[in-house]
Design an enzyme around this catalytic site. Structure first.
Site, PDB file in Angstrom:
ATOM      1  N   TYR A   1      87.660 -42.258  43.803  1.00 52.16           N
ATOM      2  CA  TYR A   1      88.131 -43.198  44.812  1.00 52.16           C
ATOM      3  C   TYR A   1      89.612 -43.504  44.663  1.00 52.16           C
ATOM      4  CZ  TYR A   1      83.178 -43.729  45.598  1.00 52.16           C
ATOM      5  OH  TYR A   1      81.860 -43.472  45.863  1.00 52.16           O
TER       6      TYR A   1
ATOM      7  N   ARG B   1      73.260 -47.697  46.615  1.00 53.78           N
ATOM      8  CA  ARG B   1      72.650 -46.443  47.062  1.00 53.78           C
ATOM      9  C   ARG B   1      71.467 -46.809  47.944  1.00 53.78           C
ATOM     10  NH1 ARG B   1      73.311 -45.947  41.398  1.00 53.78           N
ATOM     11  NH2 ARG B   1      74.858 -44.367  40.764  1.00 53.78           N
TER      12      ARG B   1
ATOM     13  N   ARG C   1      78.701 -47.056  50.798  1.00 49.70           N
ATOM     14  CA  ARG C   1      78.996 -47.204  49.370  1.00 49.70           C
ATOM     15  C   ARG C   1      80.401 -46.694  49.060  1.00 49.70           C
ATOM     16  NH1 ARG C   1      76.530 -47.495  44.150  1.00 49.70           N
ATOM     17  NH2 ARG C   1      77.035 -45.754  42.756  1.00 49.70           N
TER      18      ARG C   1
ATOM     19  N   LYS D   1      69.994 -45.429  38.944  1.00 47.96           N
ATOM     20  CA  LYS D   1      69.474 -44.176  38.407  1.00 47.96           C
ATOM     21  C   LYS D   1      68.947 -44.387  36.995  1.00 47.96           C
ATOM     22  CE  LYS D   1      72.341 -41.034  41.150  1.00 47.96           C
ATOM     23  NZ  LYS D   1      73.340 -39.929  41.122  1.00 47.96           N
TER      24      LYS D   1
ATOM     25  N   HIS E   1      75.301 -43.503  52.465  1.00 48.00           N
ATOM     26  CA  HIS E   1      76.163 -43.456  51.282  1.00 48.00           C
ATOM     27  C   HIS E   1      77.628 -43.678  51.639  1.00 48.00           C
ATOM     28  CE1 HIS E   1      75.702 -42.745  47.008  1.00 48.00           C
ATOM     29  NE2 HIS E   1      76.842 -42.078  46.988  1.00 48.00           N
TER      30      HIS E   1
ATOM     31  N   HIS F   1      78.175 -46.769  37.832  1.00 50.43           N
ATOM     32  CA  HIS F   1      78.497 -45.435  37.341  1.00 50.43           C
ATOM     33  C   HIS F   1      78.462 -45.421  35.817  1.00 50.43           C
ATOM     34  CE1 HIS F   1      80.845 -44.102  41.191  1.00 50.43           C
ATOM     35  NE2 HIS F   1      79.542 -43.930  41.297  1.00 50.43           N
TER      36      HIS F   1
END
Length: 309
Positions: free
Chosen positions: A279, A148, A247, A172, A244, A270
């Site tokens: 994806y 990110r 990514r 995150k 992004h 994730h």
């Protein structure tokens, strides 16, 4: 209500390690709720005064105003988290947002670049200029590690283990993960660090940063977006491309190359495998198009549609 939200923001920052962008998004969503309270009810209620019916009226108001389902879902999520905090702090007796169903939004397929388009973009920064060398290192790192943009600009020099050739990435919630660095990115990073110069206005945090702006201070996410826009114009690629997108391209190319979904989940950082599964739809769509074009028993109509796409 406002005091409760201020406490909620402090909770997000100090206990949940939420990023500044996350806190800003929550603040914007909460401001929308306060606007509704003042416009439709003429006052700001206490947390205990808000019930499910009150919030259902707010969601109806957002729908009548023409907001997209994704926006309504996000604002409901904000209130659900806020009242969960209020319940914990005994500011209310229950969570009035818990019973409300989140609007179905559907999931858009992520925009990604083909491998040739990625190569085209990575070759756009001039190799004979310091900022061009830096930009090449930035784009290579975003793509090779699937970062990110906020993770990229937060990187410090000590986060790159050159012996193992991996990056320590803080995602995150400050959750850490290890990201491999490919050989192309390794060369680009090494070349950038050879010419990297800290500016006179740099503070102690800036001095540790891998990526610096032209003033020698830590690069911002907005600056990365601007430099990408410049190189998109040079390379002639779609202006829908964002930092992004690299990514998204990273994940798509890994799956196309045979990587398993769990490994891609770990590399992306994730929390849920469901997030990574988007994806697989990209790869499946590509396989379907290939089938329709190549298989002799594919229908003519589908083959023609695939050719048009």
């Amino acid at each position: 209500m406002e005091a409760a939200f201020d406490g909620f923001l402090r909770y997000l920052r100090h206990e949940r390690n939420a990023s500044e962008l996350t806190r800003k998004a929550y603040a914007e969503d909460f401001a929308s709720f306060l606007d509704y309270c003042e416009d439709r009810h003429g006052y700001f209620p206490e947390p205990r005064e808000v019930d499910t019916t009150f919030l259902r009226g707010y969601l109806a108001y957002l729908h009548d105003c023409g907001y997209q389902r994704t926006t309504i879902a996000r604002r409901l999520a904000c209130l659900r988290s806020l009242f969960r905090y209020c319940l914990r702090e005994q500011l209310c007796d229950s969570n009035p947002a818990k019973a409300l169903r989140t609007p179905r939004t559907g999931r858009k397929l992520p925009h990604y670049l083909t491998t040739s388009e990625v190569s085209q973009l990575l070759e756009a920064p001039p190799a004979n200029h310091p900022l061009g060398i830096r930009d090449r290192a930035i784009l290579e790192t975003l793509y090779t590690a699937g970062l990110r943009v906020a993770e990229l600009v937060a990187l410090d020099i000590e986060d790159w283990d050159r012996d193992a050739n991996v990056l320590l990435v803080r995602g995150k919630g400050r959750k850490e993960r290890i990201a491999p660095v490919g050989s192309y990115a390794e060369r680009a990073l090494s070349r950038w660090l050879e010419i990297r110069e800290v500016g006179p206005r740099a503070n102690s945090d800036d001095q540790q940063a891998i990526f610096l702006n032209k003033f020698g201070t830590r690069l911002t996410t907005r600056s990365v977006g601007r430099l990408l826009e410049k190189h998109l114009q040079t390379s002639g690629l779609s202006n829908k491309t964002s930092p992004h997108t690299l990514r998204h391209s990273f994940a798509t190319h890994l799956l196309d190359g045979g990587a398993d979904l769990r490994s891609v989940q770990e590399l992306l950082g994730h929390k849920s495998l469901t997030t990574t599964q988007i994806y697989t739809h990209v790869s499946t769509a590509r396989l379907r198009d290939t089938y329709e074009l190549a298989h002799p028993h594919a229908t003519a109509a589908r083959r023609k549609a695939a050719e048009n796409n």
